[in-house]
Write an enzyme that holds these catalytic residues in place. Structure first.
Site, short mmCIF file in Angstrom:
data_model
loop_
_atom_site.label_atom_id
_atom_site.label_comp_id
_atom_site.label_asym_id
_atom_site.label_seq_id
_atom_site.Cartn_x
_atom_site.Cartn_y
_atom_site.Cartn_z
N HIS A 56 0.84 -1.20 0.00
CA HIS A 56 0.00 0.00 0.00
C HIS A 56 0.87 1.25 0.00
O HIS A 56 2.05 1.21 0.35
CB HIS A 56 -0.94 0.02 1.22
CG HIS A 56 -0.26 0.40 2.51
ND1 HIS A 56 -0.10 1.71 2.90
CD2 HIS A 56 0.31 -0.36 3.47
CE1 HIS A 56 0.53 1.74 4.07
NE2 HIS A 56 0.78 0.51 4.44
N CYS A 57 0.27 2.37 -0.40
CA CYS A 57 0.89 3.68 -0.22
C CYS A 57 -0.16 4.58 0.42
O CYS A 57 -1.00 4.09 1.18
CB CYS A 57 1.44 4.23 -1.54
SG CYS A 57 0.21 4.52 -2.83
N TRP A 58 -0.12 5.88 0.16
CA TRP A 58 -1.06 6.79 0.82
C TRP A 58 -2.48 6.65 0.28
O TRP A 58 -3.43 6.46 1.03
CB TRP A 58 -0.57 8.22 0.69
CG TRP A 58 -1.58 9.28 1.04
CD1 TRP A 58 -2.02 10.31 0.26
CD2 TRP A 58 -2.31 9.43 2.28
NE1 TRP A 58 -2.95 11.07 0.91
CE2 TRP A 58 -3.16 10.55 2.17
CE3 TRP A 58 -2.34 8.70 3.47
CZ2 TRP A 58 -4.01 10.98 3.18
CZ3 TRP A 58 -3.19 9.12 4.49
CH2 TRP A 58 -4.00 10.25 4.34
N TYR A 67 -3.43 3.82 2.46
CA TYR A 67 -3.45 4.04 3.91
C TYR A 67 -4.61 4.95 4.30
O TYR A 67 -5.18 4.81 5.39
CB TYR A 67 -2.12 4.64 4.34
CG TYR A 67 -2.00 4.92 5.82
CD1 TYR A 67 -1.83 3.88 6.74
CD2 TYR A 67 -2.03 6.23 6.30
CE1 TYR A 67 -1.73 4.14 8.10
CE2 TYR A 67 -1.91 6.50 7.65
CZ TYR A 67 -1.76 5.46 8.54
OH TYR A 67 -1.65 5.72 9.89
#
Length: 379
Positions: free
Chosen positions: A128-130, A157
């Site tokens: 995952h990232c932001w 996130y």
């Protein structure tokens, strides 16, 4: 293109132009690599099976708050992320993408090696990232090219945080344990947990005892995001059909602030109060704080409440602490904290469903009494 090769002008668009669909798969515009797209609930369920979680955000983002158990594998470090963001604001997406490729391209081989080390030979991984955008998509492409099965968190996130807040708002049969400072509420709750009751130790999660002196002898507090993530891990595993106990706290515990979605459980939970004689409370607090030997830290905490305590009381308390007379210091402080508690109770829109008056400090006995009656107390 080799998974570790530097993207060229001809391959850079292909490398970054991943088109994600809000279904169960992500489809690149070219190639056969298709990371699975999962919602937050499924993503966390897969994590709980033991799959490694790779966080593609920058180190500072990860440090501020992360999914528990996630390992940081930044696609861009903090300085690079700032540079790309600045260029995006000034010149648009295309220029920012090209800069990101220039920064990331030379490090693809090292990034893959780091991922292999973090995953410990597991070839199925959560990423995952932001917001579930280019950073996690790029890392997913790299890992899929190397033979990994990748599950991407839809919405990143940010979606995880929304999921946490939504779950913390879930209805529950909450019982709140209240009482003046020094009544041993935390020890009572710990004893109840040992008896099999469901307890949320808010002060333990916040790493703070909830007063001006609450950090003494403890380490650094978590950030709000870290606290909520840890709270979610406890809250989501409880049986919400059974009573859940927690301490009567204010919305802030040290530097940690509880979100409104969760604090409403404390505000509207069924209240049980415990009363302990003053001398027993003094003895408990002297034993708890004097044992730390941190006089300077106690003086620092005292300074925080100087205005509310009043100059005369502050001076007498400080003198007692410097002289090692913790009993006198605690007596002075309890006058302040007892008034504060009385004011807090006066603002309460509810009455206690049970008030227990104790003759001596005995958390284990109180815990057994409350555990035996918790179903009726919860209503």
């Amino acid at each position: 293109m080799s998974p570790c090769a530097l993207p060229t002008a001809h391959t850079s668009a292909r490398w970054t132009n991943l088109t994600f669909h809000r279904t169960t798969r992500a489809t690149p515009t070219t190639g056969n690599h298709m990371p699975h797209i999962t919602d937050a609930s499924t993503f966390l369920a897969l994590r709980d099976t033991g799959l490694p979680v790779l966080d593609a955000r920058s180190p500072s983002e990860h440090a501020r708050g992360a999914i528990p158990g996630a390992l940081n594998l930044p696609v861009l470090d903090d300085a690079q992320r700032e540079a790309v963001g600045t260029l995006y604001a000034r010149s648009g997406r295309e220029a920012a993408v090209h800069l990101a490729l220039q920064l990331v391209g030379p490090h693809l081989s090292a990034m893959l090696a780091r991922a292999q080390h973090l995953c410990e030979n597991r070839h199925e991984v959560l990423v995952h990232c932001w917001r579930g955008g280019m950073r996690s998509g790029s890392l997913a492409w790299l890992l899929e090219s190397a033979g990994y099965t990748v599950h991407l968190l839809e919405g990143g996130y940010k979606a995880y945080r929304a999921h946490v807040r939504a779950q913390l708002a879930r209805p529950a049969r909450v019982i709140v344990l209240g009482g003046m400072t020094g009544t041993g509420k935390t020890d009572i709750l710990h004893a109840m947990a040992d008896l099999g009751c469901q307890v949320v130790d808010l002060e333990g999660l916040a790493n703070h005892r909830g007063s001006a002196f609450g950090s003494i002898g403890l380490g650094k507090q978590p950030t709000n995001e870290q606290f909520e993530a840890a709270l979610y891990e406890v809250w989501s595993r409880l049986d919400h059909g059974r009573p859940i106990w927690m301490e009567d706290e204010s919305s802030r515990i040290g530097t940690v602030a509880m979100c409104d979605a969760f604090f409403t459980h404390i505000e509207h939970g069924r209240l049980v109060t415990v009363e302990l004689p003053l001398e027993a409370r003094v003895a408990r607090l002297v034993a708890e704080y004097a044992a730390t030997g941190e006089t300077e830290a106690m003086l620092h905490g005292l300074e925080r409440i100087r205005k509310r305590l009043g100059d005369d009381a502050w001076r007498r308390c400080a003198d007692a602490l410097r002289a090692g007379d913790h009993t006198t210091a605690v007596r002075i402080l309890l006058r302040y904290y007892d008034k504060a508690y009385a004011h807090h109770q006066a603002q309460q829109p509810r009455e206690a469903v049970r008030h227990i008056v104790l003759e001596r400090d005995d958390p284990a006995t109180v815990a057994r009494r409350l555990a035996a009656d918790e179903d009726s107390l919860a209503g």
